[in-house]
Design a protein around this motif. Structure first.
Motif, PDB file in Angstrom:
ATOM      1  N   LYS A 523      -0.820 -12.551   2.760  1.00 29.42           N
ATOM      2  CA  LYS A 523      -0.320 -11.503   1.882  1.00 29.42           C
ATOM      3  C   LYS A 523      -0.513 -11.876   0.414  1.00 29.42           C
ATOM      4  O   LYS A 523      -0.847 -11.025  -0.423  1.00 29.42           O
ATOM      5  CB  LYS A 523       1.158 -11.239   2.173  1.00 29.42           C
ATOM      6  N   THR A 524      -0.299 -13.154   0.086  1.00 32.49           N
ATOM      7  CA  THR A 524      -0.487 -13.603  -1.293  1.00 32.49           C
ATOM      8  C   THR A 524      -1.932 -13.437  -1.728  1.00 32.49           C
ATOM      9  O   THR A 524      -2.219 -12.955  -2.828  1.00 32.49           O
ATOM     10  CB  THR A 524      -0.069 -15.076  -1.433  1.00 32.49           C
ATOM     11  N   ARG A 527      -2.677  -9.782  -2.236  1.00 37.56           N
ATOM     12  CA  ARG A 527      -2.084  -9.278  -3.485  1.00 37.56           C
ATOM     13  C   ARG A 527      -2.906  -9.715  -4.694  1.00 37.56           C
ATOM     14  O   ARG A 527      -3.186  -8.921  -5.597  1.00 37.56           O
ATOM     15  CB  ARG A 527      -0.650  -9.794  -3.618  1.00 37.56           C
ATOM     16  N   THR A 530      -6.120  -7.743  -4.870  1.00 39.83           N
ATOM     17  CA  THR A 530      -5.896  -6.380  -5.376  1.00 39.83           C
ATOM     18  C   THR A 530      -5.709  -6.380  -6.879  1.00 39.83           C
ATOM     19  O   THR A 530      -6.260  -5.535  -7.599  1.00 39.83           O
ATOM     20  CB  THR A 530      -4.661  -5.775  -4.690  1.00 39.83           C
ATOM     21  N   GLN A 531      -4.921  -7.340  -7.395  1.00 39.39           N
ATOM     22  CA  GLN A 531      -4.711  -7.431  -8.841  1.00 39.39           C
ATOM     23  C   GLN A 531      -6.019  -7.686  -9.580  1.00 39.39           C
ATOM     24  O   GLN A 531      -6.275  -7.110 -10.641  1.00 39.39           O
ATOM     25  CB  GLN A 531      -3.699  -8.541  -9.150  1.00 39.39           C
TER      26      GLN A 531
END
Length: 738
Positions: A523-524, A527, A530-531
């Motif tokens: 998940k990290t 994320r 995506t950023q």
């Protein structure tokens, strides 16, 4: 050292069963060994070295336990070593068969009890039924030749070319044998003008073969009047020993290991130097066993003259030498050296009755090695050539062979070919895999690429020993489960392993190096990805763009307030097409002004001002709940991510003030701007020890001040220091954030 310090094991019984595929001059040989430890009173870890015939491949391994045969499972060689070590340390039974080097294989067994016979079984494939093993006089040896299909006409058919088929590895495989026919003596391909002799001078070359080598070299020289011979020796270095025609060649050396230095040696040997102007090297004769101390393979980055490898020793890495010959247009020399002068026998064409659609379909079930789709000039050695593959829908195969100026065709009908029984049929699968393996190894030499991954896939699929694959023996379901290895269906523990795998919870992974990543780690990463994608899509406003020279000189600025500012920038609204919206531009400017003002204010005031500044941003920035929460979030961020975000945040906010450029970069408390240092792994251990002692002694302020001055350009120093404070006492959250 090594074998010299080991105690010998005794082989009490050796039993051979030969399953012939006589029509193609190949055999699958089953060897049963009974090993006894009668030297040490106790359980030992035993290793048995097995020198198989040249070119042989160990293709199956089993162990007898409690009256049942347990098959080994193919595993990557590196992992097999790790599993054997772990299982041995746990005191559990384990065994493995691996390729030590060349045609030398090694079997490791644990435990081998005192005077308790252990029985193992292995298979290997080879064209010769002669068994080149030497046993002690007390060893009981049995040899059984199984009657093969069509063996009565074997000698006649193999001389004309023959084929056979069999079912193995869930497919029908085939093999066609093309016999070797030498070119006529009258046909001389070339008379070489310059021959380079590369002579391996390492300890592995000690033996009585040198006299025969010199006689054959003299016979070659007599057929090449006027030819020049350059003699080079190599071991851990190489040098020119003799330049023909009385020329003087300076010695050269290079500090690399054995066969791996072959490309450098070839470059030196084939070069036309200023002091030896003359013809270029036409032929290279390599006298070596192909062994490398680290089992490395030479890669030829440049074109090379044909390399002829002399094979006259019992222990030889035939795979490496054969790859060199195929890659350069040479061949293996098992007898005299006169084939150097004659044109080679070449496989030039393969045709089938495959239709056009199937021919261009790479997923078609018909496979062939050498590949029938390619135009080729594939050398045929003195042992002949095996055309192998999977049958699919093909029934007719035609092979064209050229020897000098003569051409001959061989026709094979797979629909009427000899069908091998279940005992010998796996031989066709092993033969197909080995020929593909050799072709991949040759391609790696030619292209200058390491194709170990492709070779490993072949060895794992067909379960044979190679440099990349070992055969691992496990017995209990827990051993397969804990080492994350599939239990084969024919293993006695398969049903227990399958039921325990279905009912038990999956093995929990910590997400370390080489392990499957945890859900949180995935998940990290998602994320952060995506950023990054969102950031890269944002246009750079014209009023914040800088010249290339100024951009290249810019560096990240580091301080605790800077990290705080970066966290707020990540929560800020997105930019519009023309840049940052006016409302947010003013908010960000006010936040940066407050951050700069906090540098001159008291520590207590800076925290409260920072919180109020954060609240001035848009509602989405309210995730900055408090100093403690912020410090924890800050410490969880990757150092590189934090640094990149700081740099981007500074660029956007620093130039948003209407008139003139104002530098809103963070200032380290008590000093000017600092360029960030790159993180050095392990460096934090030095200052963390000092800070830990200071926390216990109550001298934190003094120790921190001294270290801060020394490490003021290191972002990781502030992060680790803050983390240490929080770990020591969670009530230190505000001090940690400062």
């Amino acid at each position: 050292f090594g074998d010299a310090t080991g105690l010998p094991l005794r082989i009490s019984k050796a039993s051979f069963q030969v399953f012939p595929a006589a029509t193609i001059s190949q055999n699958l040989i089953q060897l049963d060994l009974t090993v006894v430890n009668d030297s040490i009173n106790g359980d030992i870890s035993a290793k048995l070295s097995m020198p198989l015939p040249q070119g042989a491949t160990m293709c199956r391994f089993e162990f007898l336990r409690d009256g049942q045969w347990y098959p080994a499972v193919p595993v990557q060689a590196k992992k097999a070593k790790e599993v054997v070590y772990k299982e041995r340390e746990r005191g559990r039974e384990v065994a493995a068969a691996a390729q030590a080097q060349g045609n030398v294989f090694e079997i490791e067994v644990f435990p081998l009890g005192f005077q308790r016979p252990a029985q193992c079984r292995l298979w290997y494939s080879h064209s010769d039924t002669t068994l080149p093993f030497e046993f002690q006089p007390s060893t009981e040896v049995d040899i059984h030749h199984m009657q093969g299909e069509g063996s009565a006409l074997a000698s006649e058919m193999s001389s004309l070319g023959a084929c056979c088929v069999g079912d193995c590895f869930d497919q029908r495989h085939f093999a066609c044998y093309v016999p070797f026919e030498a070119a006529e003596e009258a046909q001389v391909a070339r008379t070489p003008r310059r021959i380079a002799i590369l002579w391996d001078s390492s300890g592995s070359q000690e033996g009585d073969q040198h006299r025969l080598r010199f006689e054959r070299l003299q016979g070659l020289a007599a057929r090449c009047p006027g030819a020049r011979f350059d003699v080079w020796t190599f071991g851990v270095a190489f040098r020119r020993e003799l330049l023909a025609a009385g020329g003087g060649g300076g010695a050269r050396g290079v500090a690399v290991g054995q066969l791996q230095l072959l490309p450098s040696l070839l470059a030196a040997a084939t070069a036309t130097t200023a002091e030896s102007l003359g013809p270029t090297v036409d032929v290279v004769l390599l006298f070596s066993d192909g062994m490398d101390s680290l089992d490395r393979r030479p890669v030829l980055a440049e074109a090379s003259p044909p390399i002829y490898c002399v094979v006259d020793q019992a222990m030889v890495n035939l795979s490496a030498l054969s790859a060199l010959c195929l890659a350069t247009g040479g061949q293996l020399l098992r007898g005299d050296y006169l084939p150097v002068l004659r044109p080679q026998t070449l496989l030039t064409r393969i045709e089938t009755d495959q239709d056009d659609e199937a021919f261009f379909d790479i997923e078609d079930s018909f496979r062939c090695c050498p590949d029938h789709r390619l135009r080729m000039q594939w050398p045929i050695g003195e042992e002949g050539l095996w055309l192998t593959g999977t049958v699919g829908a093909v029934r007719k195969v035609t092979v064209e062979v050229q020897r000098g100026s003569h051409t001959r065709e061989y026709h094979f009908d797979l629909s009427t070919a000899t069908v091998l029984g279940s005992g010998a049929a796996p031989l066709l699968g092993y033969l197909f895999a080995k020929k593909q393996y050799d072709a991949v190894e040759r391609d790696g030499v030619v292209m200058g690429m390491d194709l170990a991954k492709v070779r490993a896939e072949l060895a794992l699929r067909y379960a044979f020993c190679s440099s990349e694959c070992s055969l691992l023996m496990l017995y209990e379901p827990c051993q397969f489960r804990e080492n994350q290895i599939e239990c084969p269906k024919d293993h006695p523990a398969h049903s227990s392993w399958k039921s325990s795998r279905d009912t038990s919870a999956p093995v929990e992974s910590t997400g370390g190096l080489g392990q499957k990543k945890t859900e949180g780690q995935l998940k990290t990463v998602a994320r952060l990805a995506t950023q990054l994608q969102e950031y890269m899509k944002r246009p750079i406003p014209e009023h914040v763009s800088r010249s290339d020279g100024e951009r290249s000189r810019s560096r990240l600025r580091c301080a605790a307030p800077a990290a705080a500012g970066a966290a707020m920038f990540r929560s800020a609204p997105r930019r519009s097409r023309g840049g940052i919206v006016d409302r947010d531009r003013g908010n960000i400017a006010r936040v940066l002004e407050q951050v700069e003002a906090n540098e001159a204010s008291s520590d207590e005031g800076s925290v409260s001002s920072l919180e109020s500044a954060a609240n001035a941003l848009s509602p989405r920035s309210s995730s900055l709940a408090g100093p403690a929460e912020f410090a924890r979030r800050l410490l969880r961020q990757d150092c590189s991510e934090s640094s990149q975000t700081q740099s981007r945040g500074r660029s956007g906010g620093g130039s948003s003030n209407g008139g003139g450029r104002r530098d809103h970069e963070a200032v380290v408390q008590g000093g000017g701007r600092q360029d960030c240092e790159a993180y050095v792994q392990g460096k934090e251990q030095d200052y963390l020890k000092i800070l830990s002692r200071a926390l216990k002694d109550g001298t934190w302020s003094k120790a921190y001040a001294e270290l801060r001055h020394k490490h003021k350009a290191s972002p990781s120093f502030f992060l680790y220091s803050a983390s240490l404070l929080l770990d020591h006492d969670p009530r230190n959250a505000e001090a940690a954030m400062q």
